[in-house]
Design a protein around this motif. Sequence first.
Motif, PDB file in Angstrom:
ATOM      1  N   GLN A   1       1.461  -1.136   7.246  1.00  0.00           N
ATOM      2  CA  GLN A   1       0.952   0.218   7.057  1.00  0.00           C
ATOM      3  C   GLN A   1       1.758   1.232   7.882  1.00  0.00           C
ATOM      4  OE1 GLN A   1      -3.262  -0.227   7.914  1.00  0.00           O
ATOM      5  NE2 GLN A   1      -3.715  -0.290   5.723  1.00  0.00           N
ATOM      6  N   HIS A   2       2.143   0.852   9.065  1.00  0.00           N
ATOM      7  CA  HIS A   2       2.952   1.727   9.915  1.00  0.00           C
ATOM      8  C   HIS A   2       4.275   2.047   9.226  1.00  0.00           C
ATOM      9  CE1 HIS A   2       5.204   3.170  13.389  1.00  0.00           C
ATOM     10  NE2 HIS A   2       4.046   3.330  13.995  1.00  0.00           N
ATOM     11  N   ASP A   3       4.939   1.025   8.717  1.00  0.00           N
ATOM     12  CA  ASP A   3       6.206   1.227   7.996  1.00  0.00           C
ATOM     13  C   ASP A   3       5.993   2.095   6.764  1.00  0.00           C
ATOM     14  OD1 ASP A   3       7.494  -0.306   9.891  1.00  0.00           O
ATOM     15  OD2 ASP A   3       7.530  -2.117   8.669  1.00  0.00           O
ATOM     16  N   TYR A   4       4.897   1.848   6.067  1.00  0.00           N
ATOM     17  CA  TYR A   4       4.597   2.649   4.871  1.00  0.00           C
ATOM     18  C   TYR A   4       4.446   4.125   5.236  1.00  0.00           C
ATOM     19  CZ  TYR A   4       2.144   4.678   0.950  1.00  0.00           C
ATOM     20  OH  TYR A   4       1.795   5.497  -0.085  1.00  0.00           O
ATOM     21  N   VAL A   5       3.660   4.402   6.258  1.00  0.00           N
ATOM     22  CA  VAL A   5       3.425   5.792   6.664  1.00  0.00           C
ATOM     23  C   VAL A   5       4.732   6.456   7.091  1.00  0.00           C
ATOM     24  CG1 VAL A   5       2.358   7.223   8.470  1.00  0.00           C
ATOM     25  CG2 VAL A   5       0.989   5.537   7.254  1.00  0.00           C
ATOM     26  N   CYS A   6       5.552   5.749   7.840  1.00  0.00           N
ATOM     27  CA  CYS A   6       6.781   6.343   8.379  1.00  0.00           C
ATOM     28  C   CYS A   6       7.906   6.465   7.357  1.00  0.00           C
ATOM     29  CB  CYS A   6       7.260   5.536   9.579  1.00  0.00           C
ATOM     30  SG  CYS A   6       6.189   5.707  11.012  1.00  0.00           S
TER      31      CYS A   6
ATOM     32  N   LYS B   1      -4.124   6.667   1.555  1.00  0.00           N
ATOM     33  CA  LYS B   1      -5.093   7.268   2.482  1.00  0.00           C
ATOM     34  C   LYS B   1      -5.557   6.234   3.512  1.00  0.00           C
ATOM     35  CE  LYS B   1      -8.014  10.081   0.640  1.00  0.00           C
ATOM     36  NZ  LYS B   1      -9.184  10.642  -0.075  1.00  0.00           N
ATOM     37  N   ALA B   2      -5.769   4.996   3.067  1.00  0.00           N
ATOM     38  CA  ALA B   2      -6.184   3.940   3.997  1.00  0.00           C
ATOM     39  C   ALA B   2      -5.107   3.698   5.055  1.00  0.00           C
ATOM     40  CB  ALA B   2      -6.478   2.651   3.239  1.00  0.00           C
ATOM     41  N   ALA B   3      -3.850   3.645   4.638  1.00  0.00           N
ATOM     42  CA  ALA B   3      -2.755   3.452   5.589  1.00  0.00           C
ATOM     43  C   ALA B   3      -2.684   4.637   6.551  1.00  0.00           C
ATOM     44  CB  ALA B   3      -1.428   3.279   4.851  1.00  0.00           C
ATOM     45  N   PHE B   4      -2.797   5.845   6.007  1.00  0.00           N
ATOM     46  CA  PHE B   4      -2.773   7.050   6.838  1.00  0.00           C
ATOM     47  C   PHE B   4      -3.864   6.968   7.906  1.00  0.00           C
ATOM     48  CE2 PHE B   4      -4.285  11.203   8.031  1.00  0.00           C
ATOM     49  CZ  PHE B   4      -3.144  11.966   8.182  1.00  0.00           C
ATOM     50  N   TYR B   5      -5.102   6.739   7.489  1.00  0.00           N
ATOM     51  CA  TYR B   5      -6.210   6.712   8.444  1.00  0.00           C
ATOM     52  C   TYR B   5      -6.058   5.591   9.465  1.00  0.00           C
ATOM     53  CZ  TYR B   5      -8.862  10.193   5.801  1.00  0.00           C
ATOM     54  OH  TYR B   5      -9.280  11.342   5.191  1.00  0.00           O
TER      55      TYR B   5
ATOM     56  N   ILE C   1      -3.396   4.095  10.631  1.00  0.00           N
ATOM     57  CA  ILE C   1      -2.311   4.324  11.584  1.00  0.00           C
ATOM     58  C   ILE C   1      -2.564   5.566  12.435  1.00  0.00           C
ATOM     59  CG2 ILE C   1       0.159   4.784  11.807  1.00  0.00           C
ATOM     60  CD1 ILE C   1      -0.705   1.859  10.947  1.00  0.00           C
ATOM     61  N   VAL C   2      -2.870   6.672  11.805  1.00  0.00           N
ATOM     62  CA  VAL C   2      -3.051   7.923  12.561  1.00  0.00           C
ATOM     63  C   VAL C   2      -4.229   7.819  13.517  1.00  0.00           C
ATOM     64  CG1 VAL C   2      -3.623  10.371  12.347  1.00  0.00           C
ATOM     65  CG2 VAL C   2      -1.906   9.361  10.855  1.00  0.00           C
ATOM     66  N   TYR C   3      -5.334   7.273  13.073  1.00  0.00           N
ATOM     67  CA  TYR C   3      -6.492   7.191  13.960  1.00  0.00           C
ATOM     68  C   TYR C   3      -6.341   6.110  15.024  1.00  0.00           C
ATOM     69  CZ  TYR C   3      -8.907  10.891  11.599  1.00  0.00           C
ATOM     70  OH  TYR C   3      -9.250  12.126  11.120  1.00  0.00           O
ATOM     71  N   TYR C   4      -5.456   5.169  14.807  1.00  0.00           N
ATOM     72  CA  TYR C   4      -5.113   4.202  15.859  1.00  0.00           C
ATOM     73  C   TYR C   4      -4.525   4.961  17.054  1.00  0.00           C
ATOM     74  CZ  TYR C   4      -2.545   0.461  18.234  1.00  0.00           C
ATOM     75  OH  TYR C   4      -2.048  -0.404  19.169  1.00  0.00           O
ATOM     76  N   TYR C   5      -3.538   5.807  16.778  1.00  0.00           N
ATOM     77  CA  TYR C   5      -2.917   6.580  17.850  1.00  0.00           C
ATOM     78  C   TYR C   5      -3.861   7.667  18.361  1.00  0.00           C
ATOM     79  CZ  TYR C   5       1.282   4.058  16.648  1.00  0.00           C
ATOM     80  OH  TYR C   5       2.180   3.051  16.416  1.00  0.00           O
TER      81      TYR C   5
END
Length: 180
Positions: free
Chosen positions: A57-62, A83-87, A89-93
Amino acid sequence: MDSSVVFNVVTTAIAVVAVVTSIVFSVRQARIARHANHISVMVDLLAEFRSAQFHEQHDYVCTRLGAEHDPEAGVRGLPGEAKAAFYNIVYYYQSFANLAVFGLLDETLMVTVLRTRITSVWQAVRPFVERERELRGEGGGTYLSIFEELARLAAELPPEHVRDQMAETRRRLTRLRMMR
């Protein structure tokens, strides 16, 4: 000098030394306890980092999010998987950033460890976040503003910071070994 005066001066000096020593050790113990809290929080949050799905998911988002989707519809306009990948990864950070804001995690420690990843994620999601803010009518932009601030701090941290921190740790350990 009267022996009772000398005795009083000596006992007072001993009492002062005892109080100062006690204060020094208390401050040191509090600092050690605070660092212990930071370590356990970091370990817990970094457990997710070992997940293959997280890295996918991180690779996908970036790398693919911006190429495959137009930020015009904001975050809300992303299809389910994006949207699932976005949430995730972003909410992890964002979790790290929230803990730093409340003093439960040392932001310099966190940014030192995750600097490159934080900045690359922010660069990838920034257009989506900014558009989402517009769609929400947020003039000041509060949506994910803590993550944005974390990314700013990470970007300002010099790349050599990690190397400098490691060198400082080695110097400190060397001094401690020499004192033994």
